[in-house]
Design a protein around this motif. Sequence first.
Motif, short mmCIF file in Angstrom:
data_model
loop_
_atom_site.label_atom_id
_atom_site.label_comp_id
_atom_site.label_asym_id
_atom_site.label_seq_id
_atom_site.Cartn_x
_atom_site.Cartn_y
_atom_site.Cartn_z
N GLU A 42 0.84 -1.21 0.00
CA GLU A 42 0.00 0.00 0.00
C GLU A 42 0.87 1.25 0.00
OE1 GLU A 42 -3.19 2.20 -0.51
OE2 GLU A 42 -3.25 0.00 -0.49
N ARG A 43 1.93 1.26 0.78
CA ARG A 43 2.84 2.42 0.79
C ARG A 43 3.55 2.56 -0.56
NH1 ARG A 43 6.20 1.17 5.81
NH2 ARG A 43 4.59 -0.14 6.66
N ARG A 45 2.36 1.58 -3.41
CA ARG A 45 1.33 2.06 -4.34
C ARG A 45 1.20 3.58 -4.26
NH1 ARG A 45 -4.06 3.34 -4.60
NH2 ARG A 45 -4.30 3.20 -2.35
N MET A 46 1.25 4.12 -3.06
CA MET A 46 1.16 5.57 -2.90
C MET A 46 2.39 6.27 -3.48
SD MET A 46 -1.81 5.95 -1.79
CE MET A 46 -1.78 7.71 -1.59
N ASN A 64 -3.49 -2.02 -8.00
CA ASN A 64 -3.85 -2.01 -6.58
C ASN A 64 -2.75 -2.70 -5.77
OD1 ASN A 64 -4.30 -4.83 -6.60
ND2 ASN A 64 -6.42 -4.54 -7.26
N ALA A 65 -2.89 -2.68 -4.45
CA ALA A 65 -1.84 -3.19 -3.56
C ALA A 65 -1.60 -4.69 -3.78
CB ALA A 65 -2.20 -2.92 -2.11
N THR A 66 -2.65 -5.44 -4.06
CA THR A 66 -2.50 -6.89 -4.27
C THR A 66 -1.69 -7.17 -5.53
OG1 THR A 66 -4.65 -7.23 -3.23
CG2 THR A 66 -3.77 -9.06 -4.53
N GLN A 69 1.95 -6.27 -4.85
CA GLN A 69 2.61 -7.29 -4.03
C GLN A 69 2.91 -8.54 -4.84
OE1 GLN A 69 3.70 -6.82 -0.79
NE2 GLN A 69 4.80 -8.69 -1.29
#
Length: 131
Positions: A42-43, A45-46, A64-66, A69
């Motif tokens: 998530e970080r 992604r930002m 997205n975060a998934t 990752q």
Amino acid sequence: LNRAWQSMTFNYGPGLKGRAYTEEEDAFLVCMMHHHGYGAAERIRMDIRRAWQFRFDWFFKSRNATEIQKRCDGLIKVLERENDEIERKELEAEKKAAAREEAQQVVMEETAQANTSTPVANGGDNVIEVS
């Protein structure tokens, strides 16, 4: 580390690299994993959304975060395989160097034995002059 991702290259291997991500994006992901730690998708992604280098890269910015990752997991596998290959080559080089050194030592020992076991005519006391 801030600019390291711009010069980073990857050895993806056959059939592993999907056309979805560029090498520049992959290098950015690896550097961000180093910065934020593994699992901080998530970080990361930002950071992708804030990075000016990707301001027109809508595919990368829309992950997205998934998905990020998942790509990071794939990159780690590529890097681990690359490191294993480097370690294997270094080990082979060390083995070759050790074998070469051992062969040189055997030759030196044989030469030394040949020099000491060669009989010298007339006891070595008299010098024979050849005209």
